[in-house]
Design a protein around this motif. Sequence first.
Motif, PDB file in Angstrom:
ATOM      1  N   VAL A  52       4.966  -4.513  10.953  1.00  0.00           N
ATOM      2  CA  VAL A  52       4.275  -3.710   9.864  1.00  0.00           C
ATOM      3  C   VAL A  52       4.813  -2.510   9.744  1.00  0.00           C
ATOM      4  O   VAL A  52       4.749  -1.563  10.669  1.00  0.00           O
ATOM      5  CB  VAL A  52       2.546  -4.108   9.927  1.00  0.00           C
ATOM      6  CG1 VAL A  52       2.147  -3.575  11.313  1.00  0.00           C
ATOM      7  CG2 VAL A  52       1.904  -3.124   8.608  1.00  0.00           C
ATOM      8  N   LEU A  53       5.115  -1.939   8.614  1.00  0.00           N
ATOM      9  CA  LEU A  53       5.451  -0.506   8.405  1.00  0.00           C
ATOM     10  C   LEU A  53       4.504   0.021   7.619  1.00  0.00           C
ATOM     11  O   LEU A  53       4.178  -0.533   6.387  1.00  0.00           O
ATOM     12  CB  LEU A  53       6.992  -0.616   7.584  1.00  0.00           C
ATOM     13  CG  LEU A  53       7.608   0.809   7.300  1.00  0.00           C
ATOM     14  CD1 LEU A  53       9.271   0.663   7.686  1.00  0.00           C
ATOM     15  CD2 LEU A  53       7.339   1.309   6.226  1.00  0.00           C
ATOM     16  N   ILE A  54       4.001   1.133   7.904  1.00  0.00           N
ATOM     17  CA  ILE A  54       2.819   2.010   6.926  1.00  0.00           C
ATOM     18  C   ILE A  54       3.659   3.175   6.557  1.00  0.00           C
ATOM     19  O   ILE A  54       3.820   4.221   7.210  1.00  0.00           O
ATOM     20  CB  ILE A  54       1.672   2.267   8.040  1.00  0.00           C
ATOM     21  CG1 ILE A  54       1.094   1.041   8.594  1.00  0.00           C
ATOM     22  CG2 ILE A  54       0.634   2.936   7.150  1.00  0.00           C
ATOM     23  CD1 ILE A  54       0.162   1.023   9.770  1.00  0.00           C
ATOM     24  N   ASP A  55       3.886   3.450   5.111  1.00  0.00           N
ATOM     25  CA  ASP A  55       4.445   4.256   4.512  1.00  0.00           C
ATOM     26  C   ASP A  55       3.560   4.836   3.503  1.00  0.00           C
ATOM     27  O   ASP A  55       3.117   4.309   2.748  1.00  0.00           O
ATOM     28  CB  ASP A  55       5.767   3.810   4.105  1.00  0.00           C
ATOM     29  CG  ASP A  55       6.801   4.853   3.680  1.00  0.00           C
ATOM     30  OD1 ASP A  55       7.911   4.924   3.847  1.00  0.00           O
ATOM     31  OD2 ASP A  55       6.026   5.632   2.604  1.00  0.00           O
ATOM     32  N   PRO A  56       3.343   6.429   3.584  1.00  0.00           N
ATOM     33  CA  PRO A  56       2.450   6.769   2.448  1.00  0.00           C
ATOM     34  C   PRO A  56       3.039   6.422   0.988  1.00  0.00           C
ATOM     35  O   PRO A  56       2.033   6.269   0.129  1.00  0.00           O
ATOM     36  CB  PRO A  56       2.520   8.340   2.572  1.00  0.00           C
ATOM     37  CG  PRO A  56       3.150   8.462   4.090  1.00  0.00           C
ATOM     38  CD  PRO A  56       4.033   7.311   4.275  1.00  0.00           C
TER      39      PRO A  56
END
Lengths: 179, 84
Positions: free
Chosen positions: B9-13
């Motif tokens: 999982v990549l959390i990018d604004p």
Amino acid sequence: MANFTITNSTNVTAQSATAAVYTTLIGVAASSGSFANPPTITGLRRGKLYDILVGTNTTPADNFLEFIVSRATVGSSPVWVGSVSSVSSTFANDQADAAFAAFATVNASAASSTAFSVLTPAWYIGLNQRASFRWVAAPGSEITYPAVSSATGNNGLLLGGRSGAYVGTLTGTIMFQEQ
Amino acid sequence: MRNPGGYAVLIDPDKGIVERDTFTCNHCNTVVYIKPKASPDDFGSMCRLCMKMVCRRCANYGCTPFEKKLEAIEARDRARRSYE
């Protein structure tokens, strides 16, 4: 089969500044143990890396970062800045478990040891500096290092990061199981 | 992917949360990310001998499961230490 979590935010050494070459955030390697204060030494053990979290901890900006888990040959008696093996009992997820027998280090550059060679990568991700990333393995799909000494080689895994543009420090957490 | 070997999982604004299934190559232990609805040929293959997923790099070679490689490395290490 105890589980352990190591982050590079431990206060053993300051986090290393990023560079255009990979800097080791966290390293673990099978070790027969030659440290001053290990709680238990039970010989070489296999390790399985099953969870990785990476990111940055400075002001958000747009830069490209690369993170990698490389196989490595890590010497049995190296001069490693950031060795946390002497406090290995503090990293167990269950504090009732015994300490790990592996050699572990945080925030160490490749130059901190002469007995260090990076081999093939097992995991890689490119990120924007604003992003954070987590990978978790299903049981049986972990990244594994063998229970061998450095003389045989390929005895450890290093989580590293690099960036040609970002100026600051990187954060990393690994969870691994020792068998 | 059915029965994935991992989850990323990549959390990018800007992009929000980006999720990917992964598998770990049964021959070299490398983690491979799977794009949704990608063709199996794009990310590797399934070895018909060990019946496990392998990465693109290993797809053209014979079947040597990583577990066998670990056992061989450890046997070599035990032999080497027995001579010391």
